[in-house]
Scaffold this motif. Structure first.
Motif, PDB file in Angstrom:
ATOM      1  N   GLU A 103     -11.904   3.461   5.713  1.00  0.00           N
ATOM      2  CA  GLU A 103     -12.266   2.794   4.538  1.00  0.00           C
ATOM      3  C   GLU A 103     -12.635   3.440   3.248  1.00  0.00           C
ATOM      4  OE1 GLU A 103     -13.859   3.130   7.375  1.00  0.00           O
ATOM      5  OE2 GLU A 103     -13.405   1.514   8.713  1.00  0.00           O
ATOM      6  N   SER A 104     -12.892   4.630   3.391  1.00  0.00           N
ATOM      7  CA  SER A 104     -13.211   5.205   2.227  1.00  0.00           C
ATOM      8  C   SER A 104     -11.966   6.016   1.406  1.00  0.00           C
ATOM      9  CB  SER A 104     -14.353   6.203   2.256  1.00  0.00           C
ATOM     10  OG  SER A 104     -15.438   5.942   2.766  1.00  0.00           O
ATOM     11  N   GLN A 105     -10.952   5.999   2.140  1.00  0.00           N
ATOM     12  CA  GLN A 105      -9.707   6.579   1.684  1.00  0.00           C
ATOM     13  C   GLN A 105      -9.159   6.389   0.517  1.00  0.00           C
ATOM     14  OE1 GLN A 105      -6.609   7.211   4.785  1.00  0.00           O
ATOM     15  NE2 GLN A 105      -4.967   6.948   3.246  1.00  0.00           N
ATOM     16  N   ASN A 106      -9.029   4.832   0.273  1.00  0.00           N
ATOM     17  CA  ASN A 106      -8.479   4.436  -1.167  1.00  0.00           C
ATOM     18  C   ASN A 106      -9.506   4.778  -2.298  1.00  0.00           C
ATOM     19  OD1 ASN A 106      -6.297   3.330   0.193  1.00  0.00           O
ATOM     20  ND2 ASN A 106      -7.250   1.244   0.559  1.00  0.00           N
ATOM     21  N   VAL A 114       2.265   1.998  -3.635  1.00  0.00           N
ATOM     22  CA  VAL A 114       0.993   2.364  -4.527  1.00  0.00           C
ATOM     23  C   VAL A 114       0.696   3.979  -3.972  1.00  0.00           C
ATOM     24  CG1 VAL A 114      -1.336   2.299  -4.911  1.00  0.00           C
ATOM     25  CG2 VAL A 114       0.123   0.354  -4.765  1.00  0.00           C
ATOM     26  N   THR A 115       0.807   4.349  -2.854  1.00  0.00           N
ATOM     27  CA  THR A 115       0.723   5.706  -2.308  1.00  0.00           C
ATOM     28  C   THR A 115       1.748   6.384  -3.060  1.00  0.00           C
ATOM     29  OG1 THR A 115      -0.549   4.917  -0.306  1.00  0.00           O
ATOM     30  CG2 THR A 115       0.401   7.124  -0.388  1.00  0.00           C
ATOM     31  N   ILE A 168       0.958   7.415  -6.528  1.00  0.00           N
ATOM     32  CA  ILE A 168      -0.214   8.304  -6.469  1.00  0.00           C
ATOM     33  C   ILE A 168       0.449   9.704  -6.542  1.00  0.00           C
ATOM     34  CG2 ILE A 168      -2.165   9.008  -5.422  1.00  0.00           C
ATOM     35  CD1 ILE A 168      -2.920   6.485  -4.840  1.00  0.00           C
ATOM     36  N   ASN A 196       0.959  -1.301   0.033  1.00  0.00           N
ATOM     37  CA  ASN A 196       0.088   0.041   0.088  1.00  0.00           C
ATOM     38  C   ASN A 196       0.749   1.178   0.041  1.00  0.00           C
ATOM     39  OD1 ASN A 196      -2.387  -1.287   0.027  1.00  0.00           O
ATOM     40  ND2 ASN A 196      -2.586  -1.436   2.180  1.00  0.00           N
ATOM     41  N   GLU A 197       1.978   1.388   0.604  1.00  0.00           N
ATOM     42  CA  GLU A 197       3.004   2.380   0.875  1.00  0.00           C
ATOM     43  C   GLU A 197       3.564   2.816  -0.721  1.00  0.00           C
ATOM     44  OE1 GLU A 197       3.066   4.467   3.242  1.00  0.00           O
ATOM     45  OE2 GLU A 197       1.789   3.272   4.204  1.00  0.00           O
ATOM     46  N   TYR A 225      -8.567   8.239  -3.143  1.00  0.00           N
ATOM     47  CA  TYR A 225      -7.137   8.007  -4.163  1.00  0.00           C
ATOM     48  C   TYR A 225      -7.483   7.767  -5.365  1.00  0.00           C
ATOM     49  CZ  TYR A 225      -4.269   8.964   0.070  1.00  0.00           C
ATOM     50  OH  TYR A 225      -3.747   9.434   1.301  1.00  0.00           O
ATOM     51  N   GLY A 226      -8.446   6.551  -5.283  1.00  0.00           N
ATOM     52  CA  GLY A 226      -8.458   6.283  -6.722  1.00  0.00           C
ATOM     53  C   GLY A 226      -9.433   7.146  -7.856  1.00  0.00           C
TER      54      GLY A 226
END
Length: 332
Positions: free
Chosen positions: A296-299, A260-261, A264, A257-258, A302-303
């Motif tokens: 839970e909605s953070q990704n 991918v961040t 982004i 995840n890091e 981001y998307g």
């Protein structure tokens, strides 16, 4: 010879200011200067913490941007950050070596691992290289998680000493921010020199058209290997800073995840512009705090941000001044 006709006087051509000396550049420099000194003037602990994390993320993403300019995308940047963090901790906490030596070992170790990875995997390109870096990142994460005697396993390593240079300890947020800011400036000056050198021109040429660059005598594999090695070394520097700032590291800090961040952040800021990683870090680093009540909605956010950026501003936020300048030139 005058034939009796009156000749119109020549229309003066407006001279274009040299590149790099325009109002947009001066305005951008003024904004960045204000952001640099604001945490020191406000003396707010939370704001200073965000500024430190912006500097660290900008350092790490600048290395990732260097690799992207050569035409490759890596999903294991978080692994290089973790290697730098753990090596710096082992040197300073385990062997009681000075912080500077710990940072040096972290940079060299992450760069060496990146070079070995590139020597093996850079024969592949495109999606195959991305998949291999994904597998490598997962492998490094599992090593961090399972090697309890060295990495502390899932419990991590607490009690990491603060950064210290020549007896001066950067154990407070304002002092550590000064250290992070100086290192960020040093990394960006280094990359600026590289981008203006023949090596930088080779990286851009390979990224734009690898076959044409190879036909021109540029070693595509050698250029990408150089970019990957330096990218890993810069990530190792960022990992060392994270370890000695938070005084605690665990494998969860360097998972997929890091990585991918970080990608982004690079896309939002702009991968082909020097200040793109810094701008992306300034925009994306505070977002987790804004979404603290909706993890839970953070990704999802981001998307959506990534999709909109790729659709309407593929070169990132750092390209806005140049786009507006081109529009003004077209109107003129």
């Amino acid at each position: 010879m005058n034939d009796g006709k009156t000749m119109a006087p020549p229309v003066p051509v407006q001279s274009r200011p040299p590149a790099g000396i325009n109002a947009g550049a001066w305005l951008g420099g003024a904004i960045l200067l204000a952001i640099a000194v604001l945490p020191l003037l406000v003396r707010n602990a939370f704001l200073t913490h965000l500024a430190i994390m912006v500097c660290i993320n900008a350092i790490i993403v600048s290395g990732l941007s260097l690799l992207a300019r050569s035409g490759q995308i890596s999903l294991c940047q978080g692994a290089f950050v973790g290697i730098g963090a753990y090596m710096s901790v082992l040197m300073t906490l385990g062997l009681n070596l000075p912080f500077i030596l710990g940072v040096a070992v972290a940079v060299l170790s992450a760069g060496l691992v990146a070079w070995l990875l590139g020597a093996i995997m850079l024969r592949l390109t495109g999606v195959y290289f991305v998949l291999l870096t994904f597998a490598f990142g997962q492998l490094v994460y599992l090593v961090f998680l399972e090697w309890d005697s060295v990495t502390g396993g899932a419990n991590g390593i607490p009690g990491i000493p603060p950064a210290s240079i020549f007896g001066f300890a950067f154990d407070g947020k304002p002092s550590f921010y000064c250290l992070a800011l100086v290192l960020t400036l040093g990394v960006f000056l280094l990359l600026r020199a590289i981008y203006r050198s023949p090596a930088g021109h080779a990286i851009d040429s390979v990224g734009e058209n690898a076959k044409l660059a190879e036909a021109s005598g540029i070693s595509v594999r050698g250029t990408q290997l150089f970019a990957l090695t330096l990218s890993g070394a810069i990530a190792g520097l960022g990992g060392s800073l994270i370890a000695h700032y938070t005084n605690y590291i665990s494998p969860e800090s360097f998972n997929m995840n890091e990585s991918v961040t970080l990608i982004i952040i690079m896309v939002v800021g702009g991968r082909k512009i020097l200040l793109g990683p810094l701008i992306g870090a300034m925009v994306m680093t505070p977002l987790p705090e804004l979404f603290r009540g909706a993890v839970e909605s953070q990704n999802i956010y981001y998307g959506v941000a990534l999709i909109l950026m790729l659709r309407f501003l593929p070169l990132g936020l750092a390209s806005l001044p140049s786009r507006s300048r081109r529009k003004q030139e077209v109107r003129a």
